[in-house]
Design a protein around this motif. Sequence first.
Motif, mmCIF file in Angstrom:
data_model
loop_
_atom_site.group_PDB
_atom_site.id
_atom_site.type_symbol
_atom_site.label_atom_id
_atom_site.label_comp_id
_atom_site.label_asym_id
_atom_site.label_seq_id
_atom_site.Cartn_x
_atom_site.Cartn_y
_atom_site.Cartn_z
ATOM 1 N N SER A 3 -12.226 38.304 -21.932
ATOM 2 C CA SER A 3 -12.214 38.718 -20.778
ATOM 3 C C SER A 3 -11.455 39.583 -20.081
ATOM 4 C CB SER A 3 -12.635 37.267 -19.863
ATOM 5 O OG SER A 3 -11.987 37.230 -19.013
ATOM 6 N N ASN A 4 -11.753 40.870 -20.121
ATOM 7 C CA ASN A 4 -11.142 41.856 -19.069
ATOM 8 C C ASN A 4 -11.032 41.897 -16.857
ATOM 9 O OD1 ASN A 4 -9.715 43.114 -21.240
ATOM 10 N ND2 ASN A 4 -11.415 43.099 -21.982
ATOM 11 N N ILE A 5 -10.441 41.986 -16.584
ATOM 12 C CA ILE A 5 -10.555 42.172 -15.112
ATOM 13 C C ILE A 5 -9.999 44.864 -15.109
ATOM 14 C CG2 ILE A 5 -10.210 42.244 -12.747
ATOM 15 C CD1 ILE A 5 -10.722 39.576 -12.881
ATOM 16 N N ASN A 6 -10.107 45.284 -14.786
ATOM 17 C CA ASN A 6 -9.785 46.553 -14.785
ATOM 18 C C ASN A 6 -10.285 46.562 -12.971
ATOM 19 O OD1 ASN A 6 -9.729 46.802 -17.239
ATOM 20 N ND2 ASN A 6 -11.561 46.970 -17.610
ATOM 21 N N VAL A 7 -8.758 47.435 -12.399
ATOM 22 C CA VAL A 7 -8.932 47.935 -11.534
ATOM 23 C C VAL A 7 -8.140 48.859 -11.300
ATOM 24 C CG1 VAL A 7 -7.940 47.612 -9.011
ATOM 25 C CG2 VAL A 7 -8.558 45.357 -9.986
ATOM 26 N N LEU A 8 -8.488 50.514 -11.033
ATOM 27 C CA LEU A 8 -7.810 51.367 -11.161
ATOM 28 C C LEU A 8 -7.246 51.272 -9.874
ATOM 29 C CD1 LEU A 8 -10.719 53.821 -12.279
ATOM 30 C CD2 LEU A 8 -9.185 52.152 -13.617
ATOM 31 N N GLY A 9 -7.296 51.573 -8.856
ATOM 32 C CA GLY A 9 -6.750 51.076 -7.453
ATOM 33 C C GLY A 9 -5.413 50.057 -7.354
ATOM 34 N N ASP A 10 -4.842 49.996 -6.304
ATOM 35 C CA ASP A 10 -3.988 48.788 -6.157
ATOM 36 C C ASP A 10 -5.142 47.846 -5.565
ATOM 37 O OD1 ASP A 10 -2.585 50.059 -5.445
ATOM 38 O OD2 ASP A 10 -2.612 50.945 -3.505
ATOM 39 N N LEU A 11 -3.911 46.201 -6.188
ATOM 40 C CA LEU A 11 -4.789 45.562 -6.235
ATOM 41 C C LEU A 11 -3.591 44.321 -5.025
ATOM 42 C CD1 LEU A 11 -6.257 42.681 -7.083
ATOM 43 C CD2 LEU A 11 -4.776 42.385 -8.916
ATOM 44 N N ASP A 12 -4.215 44.095 -3.685
ATOM 45 C CA ASP A 12 -4.021 43.184 -2.766
ATOM 46 C C ASP A 12 -4.193 41.436 -3.051
ATOM 47 O OD1 ASP A 12 -1.578 44.959 -2.270
ATOM 48 O OD2 ASP A 12 -3.283 45.851 -1.486
ATOM 49 N N VAL A 13 -3.614 40.353 -3.062
ATOM 50 C CA VAL A 13 -3.857 39.389 -2.942
ATOM 51 C C VAL A 13 -3.246 38.565 -2.167
ATOM 52 C CG1 VAL A 13 -4.600 36.782 -4.413
ATOM 53 C CG2 VAL A 13 -4.627 39.723 -5.319
ATOM 54 N N TYR A 14 -3.526 38.155 -1.264
ATOM 55 C CA TYR A 14 -3.288 36.964 0.251
ATOM 56 C C TYR A 14 -3.779 35.777 0.089
ATOM 57 C CZ TYR A 14 -1.427 41.547 0.715
ATOM 58 O OH TYR A 14 -0.945 42.862 1.106
ATOM 59 N N GLY A 15 -3.168 34.339 0.640
ATOM 60 C CA GLY A 15 -3.031 33.441 0.678
ATOM 61 C C GLY A 15 -2.140 33.212 1.574
#
Length: 186
Positions: free
Chosen positions: A156-168
Amino acid sequence: ADELGQSQGDVASGSDASGFGNARIGATGGTVDIGGNATVSARGTGGDALGTGSGGNGLGGTASLTAHSGGIINIGGDAEVYADANGGNGTSNSGGDAKAGVAEIVTNSTDSLINIGGDAYVSAFAVGGDGLDGGTATGGTAQVLARGGGLLPESSNINVLGDLDVYGDADGGHGIDSEGFPIPGG
Protein backbone atom coordinates in the motif's frame (compact mmCIF):
# COMPACT_ATOMS: atom_id res chain seq x y z
CA ALA A 1 -34.85 46.51 23.79
CA ASP A 2 -31.57 47.23 22.01
CA GLU A 3 -31.05 47.43 18.24
CA LEU A 4 -30.76 43.63 17.93
CA GLY A 5 -34.19 43.14 19.44
CA GLN A 6 -32.73 41.55 22.55
CA SER A 7 -34.10 42.82 25.83
CA GLN A 8 -31.64 44.28 28.31
CA GLY A 9 -30.36 41.88 30.95
CA ASP A 10 -30.75 38.71 28.86
CA VAL A 11 -27.93 36.19 28.97
CA ALA A 12 -27.22 34.71 25.56
CA SER A 13 -24.55 32.04 25.36
CA GLY A 14 -22.90 31.03 22.12
CA SER A 15 -24.18 27.83 20.57
CA ASP A 16 -22.11 24.67 20.61
CA ALA A 17 -21.02 23.31 17.24
CA SER A 18 -19.93 19.86 16.25
CA GLY A 19 -18.27 18.58 13.12
CA PHE A 20 -18.84 15.19 14.71
CA GLY A 21 -19.86 13.59 11.46
CA ASN A 22 -17.68 11.94 8.88
CA ALA A 23 -16.35 13.63 5.76
CA ARG A 24 -14.60 11.23 3.44
CA ILE A 25 -13.22 10.73 -0.02
CA GLY A 26 -12.67 6.99 -0.39
CA ALA A 27 -11.98 4.27 -2.92
CA THR A 28 -12.70 0.63 -2.09
CA GLY A 29 -11.56 -1.59 -4.95
CA GLY A 30 -12.21 1.21 -7.47
CA THR A 31 -10.61 4.43 -8.67
CA VAL A 32 -11.35 8.07 -7.85
CA ASP A 33 -9.72 10.66 -10.15
CA ILE A 34 -9.74 14.35 -9.19
CA GLY A 35 -8.01 16.63 -11.70
CA GLY A 36 -7.62 19.62 -9.35
CA ASN A 37 -7.54 20.13 -5.58
CA ALA A 38 -9.47 18.11 -2.98
CA THR A 39 -10.63 19.29 0.45
CA VAL A 40 -12.19 17.06 3.14
CA SER A 41 -13.46 18.92 6.20
CA ALA A 42 -15.22 18.00 9.48
CA ARG A 43 -14.71 21.21 11.48
CA GLY A 44 -16.64 22.46 14.50
CA THR A 45 -16.77 26.15 15.53
CA GLY A 46 -18.63 27.29 18.66
CA GLY A 47 -20.70 30.46 18.47
CA ASP A 48 -19.67 33.75 20.08
CA ALA A 49 -21.66 34.90 23.11
CA LEU A 50 -23.90 37.94 23.16
CA GLY A 51 -24.20 39.89 26.40
CA THR A 52 -22.89 38.04 29.43
CA GLY A 53 -23.02 34.48 28.08
CA SER A 54 -20.17 32.03 27.54
CA GLY A 55 -18.68 31.12 24.17
CA GLY A 56 -19.94 27.92 22.57
CA ASN A 57 -17.82 24.78 22.42
CA GLY A 58 -16.37 23.48 19.13
CA LEU A 59 -15.84 19.79 18.38
CA GLY A 60 -14.11 18.48 15.26
CA GLY A 61 -15.25 15.27 13.56
CA THR A 62 -13.48 12.71 11.37
CA ALA A 63 -12.14 13.72 7.95
CA SER A 64 -10.41 11.12 5.82
CA LEU A 65 -8.90 10.47 2.43
CA THR A 66 -8.80 6.67 2.34
CA ALA A 67 -8.10 3.87 -0.14
CA HIS A 68 -9.05 0.25 0.74
CA SER A 69 -8.91 -3.18 -0.91
CA GLY A 70 -6.96 -2.17 -3.99
CA GLY A 71 -8.63 1.23 -4.25
CA ILE A 72 -6.80 4.07 -6.00
CA ILE A 73 -7.20 7.82 -5.45
CA ASN A 74 -5.47 10.23 -7.84
CA ILE A 75 -5.51 13.95 -7.01
CA GLY A 76 -3.87 16.22 -9.58
CA GLY A 77 -3.45 19.19 -7.24
CA ASP A 78 -3.34 19.72 -3.48
CA ALA A 79 -5.13 17.63 -0.83
CA GLU A 80 -6.36 19.24 2.41
CA VAL A 81 -7.92 17.26 5.26
CA TYR A 82 -9.30 19.15 8.29
CA ALA A 83 -10.81 18.06 11.63
CA ASP A 84 -10.23 21.39 13.40
CA ALA A 85 -12.21 22.93 16.27
CA ASN A 86 -12.63 26.51 17.53
CA GLY A 87 -14.30 27.61 20.75
CA GLY A 88 -16.51 30.69 20.59
CA ASN A 89 -15.57 33.94 22.35
CA GLY A 90 -17.26 35.08 25.56
CA THR A 91 -16.90 38.83 25.94
CA SER A 92 -18.11 38.97 29.56
CA ASN A 93 -17.71 35.32 30.51
CA SER A 94 -15.69 32.22 29.60
CA GLY A 95 -14.48 31.36 26.15
CA GLY A 96 -15.72 28.09 24.66
CA ASP A 97 -13.66 24.92 24.73
CA ALA A 98 -12.35 23.25 21.57
CA LYS A 99 -11.54 19.61 20.86
CA ALA A 100 -10.20 18.65 17.44
CA GLY A 101 -11.13 15.34 15.81
CA VAL A 102 -9.31 12.92 13.49
CA ALA A 103 -7.83 14.00 10.13
CA GLU A 104 -6.11 11.32 8.06
CA ILE A 105 -4.78 10.18 4.74
CA VAL A 106 -4.68 6.37 4.82
CA THR A 107 -4.21 3.34 2.60
CA ASN A 108 -5.60 0.35 4.48
CA SER A 109 -4.72 -2.76 2.53
CA THR A 110 -2.39 -4.33 -0.01
CA ASP A 111 -2.49 -2.80 -3.51
CA SER A 112 -4.16 0.44 -2.30
CA LEU A 113 -2.71 3.68 -3.62
CA ILE A 114 -3.12 7.43 -3.08
CA ASN A 115 -1.31 9.82 -5.46
CA ILE A 116 -1.28 13.54 -4.69
CA GLY A 117 0.23 15.72 -7.44
CA GLY A 118 0.67 18.82 -5.25
CA ASP A 119 0.97 19.50 -1.52
CA ALA A 120 -0.86 17.64 1.26
CA TYR A 121 -2.06 19.30 4.47
CA VAL A 122 -3.57 17.29 7.34
CA SER A 123 -4.82 19.22 10.38
CA ALA A 124 -6.47 18.40 13.73
CA PHE A 125 -5.91 21.82 15.33
CA ALA A 126 -7.92 23.21 18.26
CA VAL A 127 -8.20 26.83 19.45
CA GLY A 128 -10.06 27.72 22.66
CA GLY A 129 -12.27 30.81 22.67
CA ASP A 130 -11.21 34.07 24.31
CA GLY A 131 -13.08 35.31 27.38
CA LEU A 132 -12.66 36.32 31.00
CA ASP A 133 -11.38 32.76 31.31
CA GLY A 134 -9.92 31.46 28.06
CA GLY A 135 -11.40 28.23 26.74
CA THR A 136 -9.39 25.02 26.85
CA ALA A 137 -8.14 23.36 23.67
CA THR A 138 -7.29 19.73 22.95
CA GLY A 139 -5.53 18.83 19.73
CA GLY A 140 -6.78 15.87 17.77
CA THR A 141 -5.15 13.13 15.72
CA ALA A 142 -3.58 14.05 12.38
CA GLN A 143 -1.92 11.20 10.52
CA VAL A 144 -0.67 9.84 7.21
CA LEU A 145 -0.53 6.02 7.23
CA ALA A 146 0.26 3.43 4.56
CA ARG A 147 -0.99 0.11 5.99
CA GLY A 148 -0.74 -3.29 4.35
CA GLY A 149 2.18 -5.64 3.98
CA GLY A 150 4.11 -6.86 1.03
CA LEU A 151 6.76 -5.64 -1.34
CA LEU A 152 6.21 -3.30 -4.26
CA PRO A 153 4.00 -3.42 -6.27
CA GLU A 154 1.73 -5.31 -3.83
CA SER A 155 2.21 -2.92 -0.91
CA SER A 156 0.00 0.00 0.00
CA ASN A 157 1.44 3.40 -0.98
CA ILE A 158 0.89 7.12 -0.50
CA ASN A 159 2.77 9.42 -2.90
CA VAL A 160 2.90 13.19 -2.33
CA LEU A 161 4.82 15.08 -5.02
CA GLY A 162 4.80 18.40 -3.13
CA ASP A 163 5.15 19.27 0.55
CA LEU A 164 3.47 17.30 3.35
CA ASP A 165 2.34 19.13 6.52
CA VAL A 166 0.68 17.27 9.42
CA TYR A 167 -0.57 19.18 12.51
CA GLY A 168 -2.20 18.00 15.74
CA ASP A 169 -1.78 21.18 17.79
CA ALA A 170 -3.82 23.14 20.33
CA ASP A 171 -3.89 26.74 21.59
CA GLY A 172 -5.92 27.64 24.66
CA GLY A 173 -8.05 30.77 24.55
CA HIS A 174 -6.78 34.07 25.92
CA GLY A 175 -8.06 35.51 29.14
CA ILE A 176 -9.30 39.09 28.80
CA ASP A 177 -9.77 41.79 31.40
CA SER A 178 -13.05 43.61 32.10
CA GLU A 179 -12.20 46.20 29.43
CA GLY A 180 -11.70 43.54 26.74
CA PHE A 181 -7.88 43.60 26.61
CA PRO A 182 -5.82 40.39 26.63
CA ILE A 183 -4.28 39.45 29.95
CA PRO A 184 -0.50 39.03 29.49
CA GLY A 185 0.35 35.35 29.70
CA GLY A 186 -3.39 34.49 29.81
